[in-house]
Design an enzyme around this catalytic site. Structure first.
Site, PDB file in Angstrom:
ATOM      1  CB  CYS A  97     -15.233   4.077   1.045  1.00 34.61           C
ATOM      2  SG  CYS A  97     -15.529   2.307   0.888  1.00 34.61           S
TER       3      CYS A  97
ATOM      4  CG  ASP B   5      -2.104   0.945   1.090  1.00 32.96           C
ATOM      5  OD1 ASP B   5      -1.895   2.120   0.741  1.00 32.96           O
ATOM      6  OD2 ASP B   5      -3.240   0.497   1.356  1.00 32.96           O
TER       7      ASP B   5
ATOM      8  CG  ASP C 199     -10.111   2.478  -3.074  1.00 36.35           C
ATOM      9  OD1 ASP C 199      -9.079   2.376  -3.765  1.00 36.35           O
ATOM     10  OD2 ASP C 199     -10.293   3.389  -2.241  1.00 36.35           O
TER      11      ASP C 199
ATOM     12  CB  CYS D 289     -14.465 -14.883 -16.110  1.00 30.67           C
ATOM     13  SG  CYS D 289     -13.143 -15.805 -16.910  1.00 30.67           S
TER      14      CYS D 289
END
Length: 345
Positions: free
Chosen positions: A281, A154, A222, A267
């Protein structure tokens, strides 16, 4: 007396020369045996008089020494059993220390996991992409479960607005890179695991090498660029991918594993949604416990997959509506001509 003088010489020489305690005691027992033999009935009385003492006295001394040694050995063993090892102390590879066995006892009691399953967790390497809302509970439960190596990537830092739902972080760590904040919390929870923090954005320059180093990938990001990138690399490497997403009151999760007959993420979602159709968010808000619910499910699927327990979500998509307390499970299949996996393994 020659007999007592011999013991003094042995213990003094052993201390001065740095002998191991076991060799000093072995020599002392040897000297005691000599003294007992010197007083044996068939030996000349002059020999017994030379070394001093008598047979009964030396025998009682030996018996007393034996009782003391047995007591000390038992006390040392008891201390080793009750005293925890230093933080982070690990057992031999493939084994568990006494503290680890106690820590994972509730897992070991489960017949679907047991000792072999817990060993599989200890030897597993799991990569978690994102240390935010979904990554927080997933990382904590992977750590608590005893997954041996956990990587977390991150590039963000902890902000005050994260703390409403990103439970792995703390107010005191605002401004700290999320991967290091997560590492602190995970090691505090379980010092017997290895945490590998990667403070950077996951992009094409590193993703293939990083994924190759792990058995399983969890994606809780996200943004769709990262989701599609991680999916393509996992599909190419034959690595299972557990991916989830949340917004407002709703979350979804599945296991994407085309190498074992399931679909890949692409897929199921071949086209990215139009801009603004799926707000983040930060744009739309999210109920605080929702990432905990879905993130814990991600960890649960990881534990099941690594231990072979139960039936996972390969080929199934779970959609959870927290506002109305409804959960649906729908079947998903490989898609012929999929650009990422070709339509299944």
């Amino acid at each position: 007396m020659i007999g007592l003088l011999g013991f003094l010489v042995l213990f003094g020489a052993g201390r001065w020369l740095g002998w191991a305690a076991r060799w000093v005691w072995l020599a002392a027992w040897g000297w005691l045996l000599v003294l007992l033999l010197a007083h044996a009935p068939y030996m000349p009385p002059e020999l017994g008089a030379f070394v001093g003492g008598d047979l009964r006295g030396w025998f009682l001394l030996g018996a007393l020494a034996a009782v003391i040694m047995v007591y000390r050995a038992g006390l040392s063993r008891l201390r080793r059993r009750v005293a925890p090892p230093a933080a982070g102390a690990a057992a031999r590879p493939g084994t568990f220390s006494a503290v680890e066995r106690e820590r994972y006892a509730r897992h070991i009691l489960l017949r679907e996991i047991g000792g072999p399953g817990q060993k599989s967790l200890k030897s597993a390497r799991v990569l978690v992409v994102g240390a935010g809302g979904l990554g927080s509970p997933a990382l904590l439960y992977l750590a608590a479960s005893g997954v041996g190596v956990i990587g977390v990537i991150d590039d963000d830092v902890v902000e005050g607005s994260n703390l409403q739902r990103q439970i792995i972080h703390a107010d005191a760590r605002i401004g700290m890179p999320k991967v290091f904040s997560a590492e602190i919390a995970m090691k505090a929870l379980n010092p017997f695991i290895e945490v590998r923090p990667y403070r950077r954005r996951l992009d094409e320059s590193v993703v293939a090498d990083l994924v190759a180093d792990y058995d399983l990938v969890l994606d809780g990001t996200d943004n769709f660029d990262t989701r599609y990138l991680v999916n393509r690399v996992c599909a190419a490497a034959g690595k299972p991918l557990i991916a989830a997403a949340i917004t407002q009151w709703e979350g979804q999760i599945s296991v994407y594993d085309p190498a074992r007959g399931g679909p890949c993420f692409e897929c199921v979602f071949p086209q990215r949604p139009a801009p603004g159709m799926v707000p983040t968010c930060a744009e739309a808000g999210v109920a605080a416990p929702l990432p905990g619910v879905i993130g814990a499910m991600m960890a649960m699927e990881a534990i099941k997959l690594l231990t072979g327990a139960g039936e996972g979500l390969r080929g199934r998509l779970v959609i959870h509506d927290a506002l109305y307390a409804e959960t649906r499970v729908i079947g998903v299949k490989p898609r012929a001509g999929c650009a990422a996996c070709g339509g299944g393994g």
